[in-house]
Design an enzyme around this catalytic site. Structure first.
Site, mmCIF file in Angstrom:
data_model
loop_
_atom_site.group_PDB
_atom_site.id
_atom_site.type_symbol
_atom_site.label_atom_id
_atom_site.label_comp_id
_atom_site.label_asym_id
_atom_site.label_seq_id
_atom_site.Cartn_x
_atom_site.Cartn_y
_atom_site.Cartn_z
ATOM 1 C CD GLU A 1 58.896 38.683 50.542
ATOM 2 O OE1 GLU A 1 59.714 39.588 50.304
ATOM 3 O OE2 GLU A 1 58.770 37.681 49.818
ATOM 4 C CE1 TYR B 1 58.461 39.739 41.186
ATOM 5 C CE2 TYR B 1 58.572 38.895 43.399
ATOM 6 C CZ TYR B 1 59.143 39.575 42.361
ATOM 7 O OH TYR B 1 60.391 40.079 42.468
#
Lengths: 246, 363
Positions: free
Chosen positions: A175, A168
């Protein structure tokens, strides 16, 4: 962002969540459709994983691997939009809003950032989030497939609720770095931006919008992360108790 | 000596009462002695209840447990059977001063519905001890406060943008550009809308619920204030473009806006009159006022007029953000109208059957 949160509530419904309302499980036809959907998605992300490995071996370096898996990535990530419909039609007991939010953030990154800003596609941060997504999605879709068939191997469950701890943050970093890399190009080309004056008295600055998106990660990421940690404690300790009682 | 007697007897009385009718039924002697002593003391004790013979008032005890931990918070005793839940909440507030009555949510079972304040204690009782589960509903705010704050915000925010504060708009451009009359008209209409809402909140509406959680107020205010800032920014911008069809579009839309505002006002007055006169037995009927004739076609004409106002405002200013706001309002109002329509269908079936919820004929 990892869409793994959306399935957590689904799996937990069988593990003593304290909801007084009984959610009816999907019918036989819906279950069959969901199994096919999840198998197809698992296969798709496996194709992407294999494509990445092959491209790495062929090129010898891990730079610019995006181009070799561009098409399957777009196809299968966009295919995840169907999950919103699954929730809307009630065959998956997740919240529509939450699922929509998670899927749309993935689709946004795939199309509105990576696809639209071509200069960003050769960045290493793209590889970072693609790898994170690939591993997460393979585990997630196989988890759903097995739980629909009621034969969930402990390994898959463990993997789903443990690997996110690394994947995660990895995905989120990839991103954010990608969006950050895209900023100067957006500013330069005025991508997706409208300015005044115009007939409908509206203006939109994509550059500012991207900065706001990056800022929004700050409150949202910790919440989702700790939610998953909490789920992990609940699910994995439940299974241990279950095993002890046997 | 009288003082000592006064202090001892209430305990004695309470003791017997707490054990309900059991003791009194089996120990008739004790009961008659009790009555006798009561008689003797009632002359001296001015505060004693006019209970003389056959004093079988069974006081209830309400045990309040926390809904999550199931721990006992306190026991409210000496609850008379004719009292309501609100009285219990007041007594609870005295015992635990941090939870005022509107903040207290009481349930009979852990997952049951919250009990209404007007409910009679007698109807809840299975024995002389009633167990209720307590949930802290959070900081509450009255509906009047809620609406006053929610509507004052947009009024002031729009005016801030209208006067073109130097921090928002570039000063040079602001001084240079000529402002089209529609900008002034839009400001007037917007202020009219919110002033009307504020006046209605103060003088017309009668709120039945009482309170709402603070979180709702923050969400509502964020929505209204945020959108007002957004639309005010564009309408008052130096680079604002007036509507494409010019004066005709503006006048037509302004007329529609004023009509909807008047309509909304008359409908609210009619509904408030109905509430006031207590005549909730039938669906509000249209009067000589033409604006109320919408009651014939639609069950929630106040929402229809509100939606109409915002759509006219959009057409008048020809601004996309206003359109987006109007669209969201349409969705919200439709949901509320649908809910209300369903309630009306249950209560006033024959009349409401052929009416639409919000938009005549269509929905």
């Amino acid at each position: 962002m990892a869409a793994s949160g959306s399935g957590g509530s689904r799996a937990d419904n069988g593990y003593g969540s304290q909801q007084p309302r009984r959610r009816k499980g999907p019918g036989a036809l819906a279950t069959a459709y969901l199994v096919i959907y999840n198998v197809v998605m698992t296969a798709g992300w496996l194709v992407i994983a294999v494509g990445l490995v092959r491209a790495y071996l062929a090129k010898g370096s891990y730079h610019s691997l995006y181009y070799s898996i561009e098409k399957p990535l777009k196809f299968f990530q966009t295919g995840a939009l169907l999950e919103i419909l699954h929730c809307a039609f009630g065959i998956v007991p997740s919240s529509v809003v939450l699922t929509a939010f998670q899927v749309m953030s993935r689709v946004f990154l795939t199309w509105a950032v990576t696809h639209s800003v071509k200069e960003v596609q050769s960045e290493d941060s793209v590889l970072l989030f693609v790898v994170a997504w690939t591993v997460t999605e393979i585990i997630r879709y196989s988890f759903y497939t097995f739980s629909l068939l009621n034969h969930l191997p402990y390994l898959i469950k463990w993997a789903r609720y443990t690997l996110f701890i690394v994947l995660y943050p990895m995905g989120v970093s990839g991103e954010l770095l990608t969006i950050y890399a895209a900023l100067p190009f957006v500013r330069q080309s005025g991508l997706y931006s409208i300015s005044l004056p115009n007939e409908y008295n509206f203006s939109f600055d994509y550059y500012t919008f991207l900065i706001l998106v990056m800022i929004s990660y700050i409150p949202i990421f910790p919440q989702l992360y700790f939610h998953m940690l909490h789920q992990r404690r609940k699910v994995l300790s439940h299974t241990e108790e279950h095993k002890k009682s046997e | 000596m009288q003082g000592r007697q006064k202090s001892s007897t209430p305990e004695h009385k309470g003791d017997l009462a707490a054990h309900g009718g059991v003791l009194s039924m089996s120990h008739n002697d004790t009961r008659s002695f009790f009555n006798f002593s009561q008689l003797g003391l009632s002359t001296g004790n001015a505060k004693s209840s006019p209970v003389l013979k056959h004093s079988k008032i069974t006081y209830f005890e309400v045990e309040i447990l926390d809904v999550h931990s199931k721990k006992q918070i306190c026991i409210v005793d000496k609850v008379s059977p004719s009292s309501t839940l609100l009285d219990v909440k007041h007594k609870f507030h005295k015992a635990c001063p941090q939870w005022y009555p509107s903040r207290v949510g009481l349930q009979l079972e852990r997952n049951g519905p919250y009990l209404k304040d007007s409910i009679n204690i007698q109807s809840l009782a299975v024995s002389s001890i009633i167990t209720l589960y307590f949930t802290d509903l959070g900081q509450q705010v009255s509906w009047t406060t809620f609406f006053l704050i929610e509507y004052t915000g947009p009024l002031l925010i729009y005016l801030l943008f209208y006067i073109r504060l130097s921090t928002i708009y570039d000063q040079l451009e602001s001084k240079k550009n000529f402002r089209h009359p529609v900008v002034h008209l839009a400001c007037f209409c917007h202020c009219l809308h919110y002033i009307r809402h504020l006046l209605e909140t103060l003088f017309v509406h009668k709120f039945s619920g009482g309170h709402t959680p603070l979180k709702n107020m923050i969400k509502g205010c964020a929505f209204y204030w945020g959108f007002t800032s957004w639309i005010a920014y564009y309408i008052n911008h130096p680079r604002y473009t007036p509507p494409s069809f010019g004066h005709r579009q503006v006048s037509f839309a302004a007329l529609a806006f004023l009509t909807c505002e008047a309509g909304n006002h008359f409908i609210n007055v009619a509904l408030a009159h109905q509430n006031h006169s207590g005549n909730k037995a039938c669906f509000p009927s249209p009067t000589y006022n033409p604006f109320t004739w919408l009651f014939l076609l639609v069950s929630c004409p106040n929402y229809t007029y509100e939606v109409g106002s915002w759509i006219s405002f959009t057409v008048m200013t020809q601004t996309l953000p206003v359109g987006i706001f109007a669209f969201l309002m349409v969705i919200q109002m439709s949901l509320w109208a649908q809910k209300k329509h369903k309630q009306y269908l249950k209560r006033f079936y024959p009349e409401v059957r052929r009416k639409a919820a919000m938009i005549p004929v269509i929905f």
